[in-house]
Design a protein around this motif. Sequence first.
Motif, PDB file in Angstrom:
ATOM      1  N   ALA A 185      15.232 -38.918  -2.822  1.00 44.43           N
ATOM      2  CA  ALA A 185      14.177 -38.163  -2.985  1.00 44.43           C
ATOM      3  C   ALA A 185      14.260 -36.517  -2.814  1.00 44.43           C
ATOM      4  N   GLN A 186      13.522 -35.875  -3.362  1.00 42.73           N
ATOM      5  CA  GLN A 186      13.608 -34.343  -2.746  1.00 42.73           C
ATOM      6  C   GLN A 186      12.816 -34.369  -1.377  1.00 42.73           C
ATOM      7  N   LYS A 187      13.416 -33.606  -0.710  1.00 45.45           N
ATOM      8  CA  LYS A 187      12.711 -33.103   0.271  1.00 45.45           C
ATOM      9  C   LYS A 187      11.650 -31.835   0.072  1.00 45.45           C
ATOM     10  N   ILE A 188      11.975 -31.049  -0.600  1.00 44.80           N
ATOM     11  CA  ILE A 188      11.187 -30.054  -0.648  1.00 44.80           C
ATOM     12  C   ILE A 188      10.861 -29.975  -2.291  1.00 44.80           C
ATOM     13  N   THR A 189       9.576 -29.865  -2.737  1.00 41.96           N
ATOM     14  CA  THR A 189       9.214 -29.861  -4.130  1.00 41.96           C
ATOM     15  C   THR A 189       8.545 -28.740  -4.499  1.00 41.96           C
ATOM     16  N   GLN A 190       8.966 -28.006  -5.580  1.00 39.70           N
ATOM     17  CA  GLN A 190       8.155 -26.518  -6.111  1.00 39.70           C
ATOM     18  C   GLN A 190       8.014 -27.070  -7.409  1.00 39.70           C
ATOM     19  N   THR A 191       6.884 -27.410  -7.834  1.00 43.38           N
ATOM     20  CA  THR A 191       6.546 -27.970  -9.054  1.00 43.38           C
ATOM     21  C   THR A 191       6.364 -26.799 -10.213  1.00 43.38           C
ATOM     22  N   GLN A 192       6.179 -25.576  -9.841  1.00 50.98           N
ATOM     23  CA  GLN A 192       5.910 -24.369 -10.827  1.00 50.98           C
ATOM     24  C   GLN A 192       7.364 -23.762 -10.993  1.00 50.98           C
ATOM     25  N   PRO A 193       7.923 -23.773 -12.309  1.00 52.32           N
ATOM     26  CA  PRO A 193       9.162 -23.190 -12.255  1.00 52.32           C
ATOM     27  C   PRO A 193       8.898 -21.728 -12.358  1.00 52.32           C
ATOM     28  N   GLY A 194       7.636 -21.335 -12.915  1.00 51.25           N
ATOM     29  CA  GLY A 194       7.610 -19.861 -13.397  1.00 51.25           C
ATOM     30  C   GLY A 194       5.833 -19.862 -13.005  1.00 51.25           C
ATOM     31  N   MET A 195       5.526 -18.504 -12.621  1.00 53.36           N
ATOM     32  CA  MET A 195       4.156 -18.060 -12.432  1.00 53.36           C
ATOM     33  C   MET A 195       3.852 -16.565 -12.997  1.00 53.36           C
ATOM     34  N   PHE A 196       2.788 -16.511 -13.733  1.00 53.00           N
ATOM     35  CA  PHE A 196       2.512 -15.050 -14.069  1.00 53.00           C
ATOM     36  C   PHE A 196       1.319 -14.746 -13.220  1.00 53.00           C
ATOM     37  N   VAL A 197       1.142 -13.292 -12.621  1.00 54.96           N
ATOM     38  CA  VAL A 197      -0.018 -12.940 -12.160  1.00 54.96           C
ATOM     39  C   VAL A 197      -0.032 -11.645 -12.659  1.00 54.96           C
TER      40      VAL A 197
END
Lengths: 117, 113
Positions: free
Chosen positions: A1-13
């Motif tokens: 299992a991943q220890k660190i999960t970042q679910t957003q591959p990309g974000m625009f702002v």
Amino acid sequence: AQKITQTQPGMFVQEKEAVTLDCTYDTSDPSYGLFWYKQPSSGEMIFLIYQGSYDQQNATEGRYSLNFQKARKSANLVISASQLGDSAMYFCAMREGEWRGYSTLTFGKGTMLLVSP
Amino acid sequence: KAGVTQTPRYLIKTRGQQVTLSCSPISGHRSVSWYQQTPGQGLQFLFEYFSETQRNKGNFPGRFSGRQFSNSRSEMNVSTLELGDSALYLCASKELPNTGELFFGEGSRLTVL
């Protein structure tokens, strides 16, 4: 299992808006530290902010703040008043153990942030 | 104060060759760590050195090795290169192993053909 999960591959702002980058973590160690790094296209990893597991308050560093929700095991990065220079990859990382300064970090996959004028 | 300096910044090798990457830490920093960054695996810890001794090692085959000199400069070596070794290799330094922030260099980008 991943220890660190970042679910957003990309974000625009849009410039001057606030943006939240998500990070969840998994550890059974009661003592741990959470980091956020920025990686521009040059490749260098730039330290942004740190949160210790025992810190009572959420960390803040200028325009960066860390929304630490221990029970949910989340450590989201909030960037206020985005600037064009904020466009980069952002990595959440964790070290497990007693000391803040351990060099062994586990990184998430990263979120690419693009700031538009 | 100069930052972490890595050389070379870019290099191309062929399978089976070996490569040596160099890292000069920030002046006064005695702990040096190495990370490998690939699109598939992300950032992975390779090893950490302090006072010329390896303190910690990640889950990499024995083809990956490193060392640290008395002036805290560090080198890492990869022997018998494979295509999968193509990556950005990042070096990071800190004053002591158990305190302080981790400062990264810009990395050495290795391409294996």
